[in-house]
Write an enzyme that holds these catalytic residues in place. Structure first.
Site, PDB file in Angstrom:
ATOM      1  N   HIS A  90       1.031  -1.015  -0.141  1.00  9.94           N
ATOM      2  CA  HIS A  90       0.307   0.093   0.254  1.00  9.94           C
ATOM      3  C   HIS A  90       0.185   1.109   0.285  1.00  9.94           C
ATOM      4  O   HIS A  90       0.407   1.993   0.433  1.00  9.94           O
ATOM      5  CB  HIS A  90      -1.150  -0.154   1.240  1.00  9.94           C
ATOM      6  N   ASP A 152      -6.031   4.862   9.872  1.00  7.77           N
ATOM      7  CA  ASP A 152      -7.735   5.071   9.354  1.00  7.77           C
ATOM      8  C   ASP A 152      -7.986   3.897   8.615  1.00  7.77           C
ATOM      9  O   ASP A 152      -9.216   3.832   9.052  1.00  7.77           O
ATOM     10  CB  ASP A 152      -7.252   6.063   8.560  1.00  7.77           C
ATOM     11  N   GLU A 265      -9.490  13.953  14.711  1.00  5.49           N
ATOM     12  CA  GLU A 265      -9.079  14.095  13.541  1.00  5.49           C
ATOM     13  C   GLU A 265      -9.438  15.210  13.032  1.00  5.49           C
ATOM     14  O   GLU A 265     -10.348  16.219  12.925  1.00  5.49           O
ATOM     15  CB  GLU A 265      -9.552  12.786  12.679  1.00  5.49           C
TER      16      GLU A 265
HETATM   17  P1  FAD Z   1       4.028  -1.606   1.999  1.00  4.62           P
HETATM   18  O1  FAD Z   1       3.710  -0.293   1.357  1.00  4.62           O
HETATM   19  O2  FAD Z   1       4.393  -3.273   1.363  1.00  4.62           O
HETATM   20  O3  FAD Z   1       6.191  -1.548   2.334  1.00  4.62           O
HETATM   21  C1  FAD Z   1       5.900  -0.052   3.141  1.00  4.62           C
HETATM   22  C2  FAD Z   1       7.935  -0.344   3.436  1.00  4.62           C
HETATM   23  O4  FAD Z   1       7.928  -1.077   4.543  1.00  4.62           O
HETATM   24  C3  FAD Z   1       8.590  -0.866   2.179  1.00  4.62           C
HETATM   25  O5  FAD Z   1       9.150  -0.575   2.369  1.00  4.62           O
HETATM   26  C4  FAD Z   1       8.163  -2.393   3.209  1.00  4.62           C
HETATM   27  O6  FAD Z   1       9.845  -2.899   2.067  1.00  4.62           O
HETATM   28  C5  FAD Z   1       8.545  -1.978   4.702  1.00  4.62           C
HETATM   29  N1  FAD Z   1       7.823  -3.461   5.212  1.00  4.62           N
HETATM   30  C6  FAD Z   1       6.678  -3.700   4.930  1.00  4.62           C
HETATM   31  N2  FAD Z   1       6.961  -4.702   5.660  1.00  4.62           N
HETATM   32  C7  FAD Z   1       7.591  -4.765   6.585  1.00  4.62           C
HETATM   33  C8  FAD Z   1       8.253  -5.728   7.417  1.00  4.62           C
HETATM   34  N3  FAD Z   1       7.318  -7.047   7.685  1.00  4.62           N
HETATM   35  N4  FAD Z   1       9.166  -5.624   7.653  1.00  4.62           N
HETATM   36  C9  FAD Z   1      10.405  -4.685   7.736  1.00  4.62           C
HETATM   37  N5  FAD Z   1       9.994  -4.040   6.593  1.00  4.62           N
HETATM   38  C10 FAD Z   1       8.972  -3.882   6.082  1.00  4.62           C
HETATM   39  N6  FAD Z   1      -0.562   5.326   7.816  1.00  4.62           N
HETATM   40  C11 FAD Z   1      -0.696   5.808   8.846  1.00  4.62           C
HETATM   41  O7  FAD Z   1       0.209   6.443   8.981  1.00  4.62           O
HETATM   42  N7  FAD Z   1      -2.525   6.397   8.695  1.00  4.62           N
HETATM   43  C12 FAD Z   1      -2.979   6.038   7.860  1.00  4.62           C
HETATM   44  O8  FAD Z   1      -4.243   6.383   8.499  1.00  4.62           O
HETATM   45  C13 FAD Z   1      -3.175   5.292   6.638  1.00  4.62           C
HETATM   46  N8  FAD Z   1      -3.817   5.465   5.720  1.00  4.62           N
HETATM   47  C14 FAD Z   1      -3.899   4.258   5.003  1.00  4.62           C
HETATM   48  C15 FAD Z   1      -4.756   4.126   4.336  1.00  4.62           C
HETATM   49  C16 FAD Z   1      -4.695   3.571   2.387  1.00  4.62           C
HETATM   50  C17 FAD Z   1      -5.891   3.255   2.203  1.00  4.62           C
HETATM   51  C18 FAD Z   1      -3.660   3.999   2.273  1.00  4.62           C
HETATM   52  C19 FAD Z   1      -3.125   2.860   1.303  1.00  4.62           C
HETATM   53  C20 FAD Z   1      -2.320   3.581   2.806  1.00  4.62           C
HETATM   54  C21 FAD Z   1      -2.643   4.130   4.160  1.00  4.62           C
HETATM   55  N9  FAD Z   1      -1.599   4.959   5.266  1.00  4.62           N
HETATM   56  C22 FAD Z   1      -1.688   5.406   6.402  1.00  4.62           C
HETATM   57  C23 FAD Z   1      -0.157   4.565   4.624  1.00  4.62           C
HETATM   58  C24 FAD Z   1       0.800   3.176   5.051  1.00  4.62           C
HETATM   59  O9  FAD Z   1       0.594   3.467   7.095  1.00  4.62           O
HETATM   60  C25 FAD Z   1       1.644   2.539   4.630  1.00  4.62           C
HETATM   61  O10 FAD Z   1       1.377   2.102   3.010  1.00  4.62           O
HETATM   62  C26 FAD Z   1       2.729   1.658   5.084  1.00  4.62           C
HETATM   63  O11 FAD Z   1       3.306   1.337   3.518  1.00  4.62           O
HETATM   64  C27 FAD Z   1       1.893   0.297   4.686  1.00  4.62           C
HETATM   65  O12 FAD Z   1       1.167  -0.440   4.320  1.00  4.62           O
HETATM   66  P2  FAD Z   1       2.144  -1.841   3.905  1.00  4.62           P
HETATM   67  O13 FAD Z   1       1.384  -2.903   4.869  1.00  4.62           O
HETATM   68  O14 FAD Z   1       1.227  -1.486   2.024  1.00  4.62           O
HETATM   69  O15 FAD Z   1       2.950  -2.047   3.513  1.00  4.62           O
END
Ligand code: FAD
Length: 516
Positions: A90, A152, A265
């Site tokens: 994401h 969120d 918020e």
């Molecule tokens: P990814 O996007 O898959 O990874 C993000 C980064 O972390 C990459 O560099 C990856 O290599 C690394 N990573 C992933 N997993 C691990 C692991 N287990 N160990 C070490 N590194 C790792 N953020 C907020 O703070 N508050 C919000 O309210 C919020 N709302 C969101 C709503 C939506 C619809 C979206 C799309 C995103 C939102 N986000 C929010 C952002 C979100 O926190 C980031 O996208 C974050 O990267 C988490 O997504 P993911 O788990 O898919 O991680």
């Protein structure tokens, strides 16, 4: 195994085909519990942002920390392979990608879920690849407990948000999600598995929290729990003046527990009948209507909504809830004719963005590009930010929420890798653009350009700000982002991932060539 790894020096197509064959052989040799796709399939080269794509060599589905460690060790023995943990993909700007490297699908990790009690405090141990929505459901339905600090949207992984910060309307009271974990299990860039906490391997613990995946892959986290409420009163109130909105929001986030709401918020919206950007975006229920005649003639093109929530239990008397909520609202200076409220279960409240996701998927805007921008801006610059950015650059809206709400710096642990602006109160600004694919041309490029304009405006005006979920292309820019935390970040990298194998999609460090 070394013989296979020697193949991973990339050059032309013939070598690429050879790579795929060797990749499969390599993983047979690694004897993983999980499995692997060579070449990588579908999602591995894409993310929610939809602005970048890459061609990874393989998608690995590890079953546990041992598999993760074996793969990282194998990459370390190769001349140039990188490894990206992918949470739920994401990210917006390719942060979880590894071009011609190995993508590790963390969601395939074996289920791990255990509630533990230490000195009367409850925690849950969960896999780094668990989705927060699953953690919520299992904690609430199975134990009547819940984590304190959320995002969120909960279709995000535990490891993914802990690698950034994890912020929502509870963070003013409990800090971000990174302030609410007691222990991690992490696989470093050397392929070593460590359990770490504030007192054990603390450099790795604090490094990994907000560490953008640079020091290790989080395979397990111990998250602090509290008793879950049953119900939530969710309220939105409207302000036409920015100074009134910020005064009340800051008042609420600086009160002690019991003397404020449980969630605070807010967002800016356009003073028009535009269905996405304007008045219709405020009511919480289809039966509620926004009465624009209540808005004073003097109001500007952008106005503001404060969003708060109050937790309560089913056994509380309804009049008690009304009394407490009315007392809290009574101290605020919003327009009393523009107030919207609903009561819903705690789980429904926390899963509210999932409803929006279903809607967006049905409209085709969930899968279109998302040029999102997230910033932290110091309190001292927020009025000017509003004047130059919301009231000027974004006065027509962005086709999605423009979140703005205050956070409290002392609730953030400065030993983590997260970077913040200087003021004790700072604002998160989240520009969550949802636009349909533009048949006439590259709309996403125009929106990316607008994001650059906003960042440039902040720089030109000398605002104290930091990007949240940062994205830069050069190490010079990263140095500027980290400021006086850069040296510590580099030192931690040298200790835990000296060959710069991990999270190459962040573009902070380049993989060191390893001569076999
Ligand atoms: P990814 O996007 O898959 O990874 C993000 C980064 O972390 C990459 O560099 C990856 O290599 C690394 N990573 C992933 N997993 C691990 C692991 N287990 N160990 C070490 N590194 C790792 N953020 C907020 O703070 N508050 C919000 O309210 C919020 N709302 C969101 C709503 C939506 C619809 C979206 C799309 C995103 C939102 N986000 C929010 C952002 C979100 O926190 C980031 O996208 C974050 O990267 C988490 O997504 P993911 O788990 O898919 O991680």
């Amino acid at each position: 195994m070394i013989a296979y790894l020697e193949r991973f020096v990339h050059g032309n197509d013939v070598e690429s085909r050879q790579d795929d064959d060797d990749c499969s052989s390599l993983f047979n040799a690694l004897d993983l519990q999980g499995n692997i796709d060579c070449p990588a399939t579908g999602l591995a080269g894409k993310d929610f942002g939809g602005l970048y794509s890459s061609k990874p060599l393989a998608l690995v589905r590890p079953s546990g920390a041992d598999d993760v460690a074996r793969v990282v060790k194998a990459a370390a023995l190769s001349p140039s392979l990188t490894v990206a943990a992918r949470g739920n993909g994401h990210s917006i700007n390719g942060q979880a990608m590894a071009d011609r490297g190995l993508v590790m699908d963390m969601r395939s990790m074996d289920d791990h879920f255990q509630v533990v009690r230490i000195n009367d405090t409850a925690f849950v141990d969960v896999s780094g690849g668990a989705l927060w929505e699953d953690v919520l459901e299992r904690c609430v339905l199975g134990f009547g407990l819940a984590p304190r600090s959320w995002t969120d949207y909960l279709g995000l992984t535990v490891g993914g948000t802990l690698s950034n910060a994890g912020v929502s309307g509870q963070a003013f009271r409990y800090g971000p999600q990174t302030s609410n974990v007691a222990e991690l299990e992490v696989v470093t860039g050397k392929g070593d598995i460590f359990v770490c906490s504030e007192t054990e391997n603390s450099q790795l613990f604090f490094g990994a929290l907000g560490g953008l995946g640079q020091f290790g892959i989080i395979t397990r986290a111990r998250v602090l729990l509290q008793p879950a409420p049953d119900m939530v009163r969710w309220i939105r109130v409207v302000y036409t003046e920015f100074e009134d909105f910020t005064r009340d929001a800051e008042f609420l986030v600086t009160r002690r527990e019991g003397d404020s709401f449980d969630y605070v918020e807010g967002f800016a919206f356009v003073n028009s009948d535009d269905p996405t950007n304007g008045w219709p975006s405020v009511p919480l229920d289809p039966n509620q209507a926004f009465d624009p005649t209540r808005i004073p003639q003097t109001a500007g093109s952008v106005i503001y909504c404060l969003e708060v929530a109050f937790h309560y239990r089913n056994n509380g008397h309804p009049s008690t809830v009304d009394r407490v909520v009315n007392r809290l609202l009574g101290r605020l200076g919003f327009d009393e004719h523009l107030k919207f409220e609903v009561d819903l279960s705690y789980m429904e409240f926390l899963l509210r963005v999932k409803r929006a996701e279903e809607h967006a998927k049905a409209n085709g805007i969930w899968d279109a590009p998302h040029p999102w921008l997230n910033l932290f801006v110091s309190q001292s610059d927020i009025v000017d930010f509003d004047r130059h950015v919301f009231k000027n650059i974004l006065k027509a809206g962005i086709g999605g929420p423009m979140l703005i709400y205050p956070l409290v710096r002392s609730m953030w642990d400065t030993r983590t890798s997260v970077v913040l602006p200087k003021d004790e109160i700072f604002y998160i600004i989240a520009l969550l653009r949802f636009s349909p694919p533009d048949p006439k041309g590259p709309l996403a490029e125009k929106l990316v350009a607008q994001n650059h304009e906003i960042i440039q405006c902040c720089i030109n005006k000398g605002f104290d700000f930091k990007l949240y979920l940062p994205h830069y292309k050069s190490q010079e820019e990263w140095k500027g982002h980290f400021g006086n935390q850069w040296t510590r970040f580099v030192e931690r990298k040298a200790i835990f991932d000296p060959l710069a194998i991990l999270a190459p999609g962040q573009k902070i460090f380049s993989r060191m060539i390893h001569h076999l």
